[in-house]
Design a protein around this motif. Structure first.
Motif, mmCIF file in Angstrom:
data_model
loop_
_atom_site.group_PDB
_atom_site.id
_atom_site.type_symbol
_atom_site.label_atom_id
_atom_site.label_comp_id
_atom_site.label_asym_id
_atom_site.label_seq_id
_atom_site.Cartn_x
_atom_site.Cartn_y
_atom_site.Cartn_z
ATOM 1 N N GLU A 261 0.860 -1.190 0.000
ATOM 2 C CA GLU A 261 0.000 0.000 0.000
ATOM 3 C C GLU A 261 0.882 1.220 0.000
ATOM 4 O OE1 GLU A 261 -3.244 -0.042 2.777
ATOM 5 O OE2 GLU A 261 -4.119 1.722 1.822
ATOM 6 N N HIS A 273 -6.394 0.657 3.228
ATOM 7 C CA HIS A 273 -7.239 -0.248 2.443
ATOM 8 C C HIS A 273 -6.696 -1.679 2.397
ATOM 9 C CE1 HIS A 273 -9.860 2.935 1.264
ATOM 10 N NE2 HIS A 273 -8.863 3.637 0.759
ATOM 11 N N HIS A 274 -5.395 -1.843 2.591
ATOM 12 C CA HIS A 274 -4.860 -3.207 2.560
ATOM 13 C C HIS A 274 -5.099 -3.869 3.920
ATOM 14 C CE1 HIS A 274 -2.170 -6.617 2.108
ATOM 15 N NE2 HIS A 274 -2.181 -6.351 0.813
ATOM 16 N N ARG A 334 -6.701 2.895 -5.490
ATOM 17 C CA ARG A 334 -7.942 2.632 -4.746
ATOM 18 C C ARG A 334 -8.234 3.898 -3.933
ATOM 19 N NH1 ARG A 334 -11.748 -1.470 -4.729
ATOM 20 N NH2 ARG A 334 -13.037 -1.155 -2.900
ATOM 21 N N VAL A 339 -3.154 0.117 -3.710
ATOM 22 C CA VAL A 339 -3.255 -1.071 -2.854
ATOM 23 C C VAL A 339 -3.054 -2.335 -3.680
ATOM 24 C CG1 VAL A 339 -4.720 -2.232 -1.152
ATOM 25 C CG2 VAL A 339 -5.034 0.181 -1.581
ATOM 26 N N CYS A 341 -4.282 -5.705 -3.518
ATOM 27 C CA CYS A 341 -5.220 -6.605 -2.836
ATOM 28 C C CYS A 341 -6.441 -6.891 -3.707
ATOM 29 C CB CYS A 341 -5.684 -5.949 -1.523
ATOM 30 S SG CYS A 341 -6.837 -6.964 -0.598
ATOM 31 N N PRO A 344 -9.854 -5.388 -0.969
ATOM 32 C CA PRO A 344 -9.399 -4.369 -0.017
ATOM 33 C C PRO A 344 -10.483 -3.914 0.954
ATOM 34 C CG PRO A 344 -9.557 -3.453 -2.251
ATOM 35 C CD PRO A 344 -9.884 -4.915 -2.356
#
Ligand SMILES: Nc1ncnc2c1ncn2[C@@H]1O[C@H](COP(=O)(O)OP(=O)(O)OP(=O)(O)O)[C@@H](O)[C@H]1O
Ligand code: SF4
Ligand SMILES: [Mg+2]
Length: 346
Positions: A261, A273-274, A334, A339, A341, A344
């Motif tokens: 991130e 967000h991660h 994001r 991020v 992922c 997330p």
């Protein structure tokens, strides 16, 4: 196994930038581009730094944060070709300083660059300062390694660097030996050594970890002032989210050799967000420097040799989906951060 072909989106350079970089038309001072560093031997080959991309601009502090062993130091050491080789080798990517790929420099070219353009400050000043030399001789030798200077000129540059590093009585310290210095003063001498040839970039690897909280805060404040006064780019490696909150402009969170991130420090800390960043922040009650040292997120961290397809965080992740076991996530914008992922946190 990690993929060699994953697109890495660095918010510092990508066209699909999150908000904090949308106006960033500047060229980075230092650009680590899809860097891979690994162990390569007769019967062994695996990457530890797995496609790291980071951009550092002038007049900013970029904090690189992550648990022990995630590859922060190795990334930093590779910039100045200070990684232990063998067994470690740069296996891919580029490291550009003002557009020149440092991985292509000869040993002599790298020596000329170290300290003069890019300096490093390490965690443990006591072991980094040669006990046989006075502070003054360490500093004047560093000056003369990079430019022709008379004794008086080198002395003046040394005294100025000591003052810039926040040392109160530079003339007295000039004649002292490292064993006569406290931890805080030793670290300031390391900062003076890093500054004495007026570099554009400082890489500081856990520069305050060994110091008590008050001295930590003073040293961080000094780095922040230097950034502003000299318009330097400072890459600050830390375990401590309080340090990120206190001084960083941008931050990159690393997990097992990857950036997972990145974004402005404010955005990453406020709305991570991660799942890994989220877990790190959830484990820290308050972002002041005493309590904000990273607490391990639940679960065991795999060794670099054990990494297989998919997301390297999946065994520790409460949000894992089926695809996380097979598809390696890419770093993608994001909201205001980027991020890596498939699922997330919003
Ligand atoms: N000379 C080496 N040979 C083999 N593996 C190494 C070597 N140096 C480092 N490593 C491995 O590389 C990984 C990353 O190490 P690195 O020192 O970059 O971690 P770090 O994120 O700086 O951790 P810390 O927060 O503890 O300083 C670790 O798994 C470490 O064991
Ligand atoms: S990709 Fe999947 S396993 Fe990895 S952090 Fe995101 S949700 Fe968790
Ligand atoms: Mg380290």
């Amino acid at each position: 196994m990690s993929s060699d072909t994953d697109p890495i989106v660095d918010p510092g350079t990508s066209g699909t930038t999150p908000v904090e970089h949308a106006t960033d038309a500047r060229t980075p001072l230092l650009e680590i581009d899809d860097l891979r560093v690994g162990v390569k031997g007769d019967n062994v080959a695996y990457d530890i730094v797995r496609g790291v991309s980071l951009s550092l601009y002038d007049n900013e502090i970029l904090a690189v944060v992550g648990e022990s062993g995630c590859g922060k130091s190795l990334t930093a050491l590779s910039v100045l070709a200070l990684h232990q080789s063998p067994p470690l080798h740069i296996t891919g990517g580029a490291i550009r300083y003002r557009g020149v790929d440092l991985t292509t420099l000869s040993a002599a070219e790298m020596r000329a660059l170290r300290g003069a353009e890019i300096s490093m400050i390490f965690q443990d000043p006591m072991s980094a300062l040669d006990p046989m030399f006075t502070v003054g001789s360490l500093l004047t030798s560093a000056v003369r390694a990079h430019r022709k200077a008379s004794k008086a000129e080198a002395r003046n540059a040394a005294l100025e660097a000591l003052a810039d590093a926040g040392i109160e009585d530079p003339r007295r310290r000039f004649d002292e030996y490292p064993f006569q210095l406290s931890g805080g003063v030793s670290q300031r001498v390391m900062i003076a050594l890093a500054l004495v040839n007026d570099p554009s970039v400082i890489i500081a690897d856990e520069p305050t970890t060994a110091l008590d909280v008050t001295v930590q805060a003073q040293i961080l404040e000094r780095l922040r002032m230097l950034k502003e006064e000299r318009k330097m780019g400072i890459m600050l490696i830390t375990h401590n989210l309080g340090v990120v909150a206190a001084v960083a402009d941008r931050t990159a969170v690393m997990y097992l050799g990857e950036v997972v991130e990145t974004g402005s420090a404010q955005d990453v800390l406020a709305v991570p967000h991660h799942p890994y960043t989220n877990g790190l922040l959830a484990a820290v009650p308050r972002l002041n420097s005493k309590v904000a040292d990273l607490k391990p997120v639940m679960g065991r961290v795999p060794q670099p040799q054990e990494i297989t397809a998919g997301c390297a965080f999946r065994d520790r992740c409460e949000r894992a989906l089926d695809r996380c076991a097979t598809e390696h996530p890419v770093l993608a914008p994001r909201h205001r951060t980027s991020v890596r992922c498939h699922n997330p946190v919003d």
